[in-house]
Design an enzyme around this catalytic site. Structure first.
Site, mmCIF file in Angstrom:
data_model
loop_
_atom_site.group_PDB
_atom_site.id
_atom_site.type_symbol
_atom_site.label_atom_id
_atom_site.label_comp_id
_atom_site.label_asym_id
_atom_site.label_seq_id
_atom_site.Cartn_x
_atom_site.Cartn_y
_atom_site.Cartn_z
ATOM 1 N N GLY A 14 7.411 -2.839 4.248
ATOM 2 C CA GLY A 14 7.532 -3.962 3.331
ATOM 3 C C GLY A 14 7.851 -3.555 1.910
ATOM 4 O O GLY A 14 7.845 -2.390 1.575
ATOM 5 N N THR A 15 8.187 -4.542 1.086
ATOM 6 C CA THR A 15 8.364 -4.421 -0.368
ATOM 7 C C THR A 15 9.783 -4.019 -0.767
ATOM 8 O O THR A 15 10.585 -3.584 0.047
ATOM 9 C CB THR A 15 7.340 -3.440 -0.990
ATOM 10 O OG1 THR A 15 6.917 -3.914 -2.246
ATOM 11 C CG2 THR A 15 7.889 -2.068 -1.177
ATOM 12 N N THR A 16 10.062 -4.166 -2.062
ATOM 13 C CA THR A 16 11.297 -3.647 -2.665
ATOM 14 C C THR A 16 10.952 -3.101 -4.041
ATOM 15 O O THR A 16 10.335 -3.791 -4.850
ATOM 16 C CB THR A 16 12.366 -4.751 -2.819
ATOM 17 O OG1 THR A 16 12.605 -5.374 -1.560
ATOM 18 C CG2 THR A 16 13.669 -4.152 -3.340
ATOM 19 N N ASP A 31 8.973 -6.108 -6.547
ATOM 20 C CA ASP A 31 8.553 -7.464 -6.222
ATOM 21 C C ASP A 31 7.027 -7.524 -6.261
ATOM 22 O O ASP A 31 6.369 -6.521 -6.572
ATOM 23 C CB ASP A 31 9.096 -7.883 -4.856
ATOM 24 C CG ASP A 31 8.353 -7.200 -3.724
ATOM 25 O OD1 ASP A 31 8.221 -5.955 -3.768
ATOM 26 O OD2 ASP A 31 7.889 -7.883 -2.793
ATOM 27 N N LYS A 47 2.539 -3.457 -8.187
ATOM 28 C CA LYS A 47 3.241 -2.301 -7.622
ATOM 29 C C LYS A 47 3.893 -1.437 -8.701
ATOM 30 O O LYS A 47 4.590 -0.477 -8.393
ATOM 31 C CB LYS A 47 4.312 -2.764 -6.637
ATOM 32 C CG LYS A 47 3.799 -3.671 -5.533
ATOM 33 C CD LYS A 47 4.930 -4.139 -4.647
ATOM 34 C CE LYS A 47 4.448 -5.187 -3.660
ATOM 35 N NZ LYS A 47 5.563 -5.677 -2.812
#
Length: 219
Positions: A14-16, A31, A47
């Protein structure tokens, strides 16, 4: 029970996060969505962290592993400044993180990192690190997480080697915005920072909204 490799894949998907090397500094963006499988576990996940006066870092992967690492590195950076009177350089900080990660290679910390910093002697620096301590010094840009393919498409099209922080901020926000529209594991807003000779600047939601409006006007 799941194997270590399966656990690794589950938490790394997950995530960017993105990082851009600019001629006058570094831009980092992430994000805010934290997922657990198909569940959106947190809509305001942090993050992007300030490590030192001239260093910031993005995280992807296991939140607990990343936060533990950040506590260690932040403490070491403070101790270094107390002992020497100088801020830790981005390269020194990256090397320290690499050593910690490599020391745990048999049961790795499930995190992938982008570190940006400004060295008053050597200028802007951008690094990426894998879960077992491998270091890449980036000469342009990098991205991590499940939304990175979409982010890379924007970065490849928009990035220029002579980009300034002002332009880099727009490119980073555009890359994150595009990734969040296409990746189910990314979303719920953007965290943004730049690092230059004046230190780390973290942007407010209102400032980021202003960047989004500029981008949408150009579309």
């Amino acid at each position: 029970m799941i194997s270590n490799s399966e656990y690794h894949k589950e938490y790394m998907k997950g995530t960017t996060t993105v990082g851009l090397l600019c001629k006058d500094g570094v831009v980092l963006a992430t994000d805010k969505r934290a997922t657990m499988g198909n569940l959106i576990a947190d809509k305001e996940a942090k993050k992007l962290y300030k490590i030192d006066d001239y260093i910031a870092m993005t995280i992807a992967g296991s939140v607990g592993d990343a936060q533990s690492l950040i506590r260690i590195i932040s403490a070491e950076a403070k101790i270094h400044k107390m002992r020497t009177g100088n801020n830790m350089t981005p390269l020194s900080c990256t090397t320290l993180i690499s050593n910690v990660l490599h020391g745990n290679r048999h049961y790795p910390l499930l995190t992938q990192l982008i570190l940006g910093g400004y060295d008053l002697i050597n200028g802007a620096k951008l690094f990426s690190l894998d879960p077992v301590g491998g270091i890449n010094e980036e000469s342009s840009f990098t991205a991590t997480g499940s939304g990175s393919p979409t982010a890379y498409g924007v970065l490849e099209a928009e990035y220029r080697s002579d980009v300034t922080i002002d332009k880099g901020l727009l490119v980073a926000v555009k890359a994150l915005s595009s990734a969040m529209q296409r990746d189910a594991y990314s979303g719920n807003g953007i965290s943004l920072a730049h690092i230059n000779k004046d230190g780390v600047k973290l942007y407010s939601d209102a400032e980021i909204e202003g960047f989004l409006k500029k981008i949408n006007k150009k579309r």
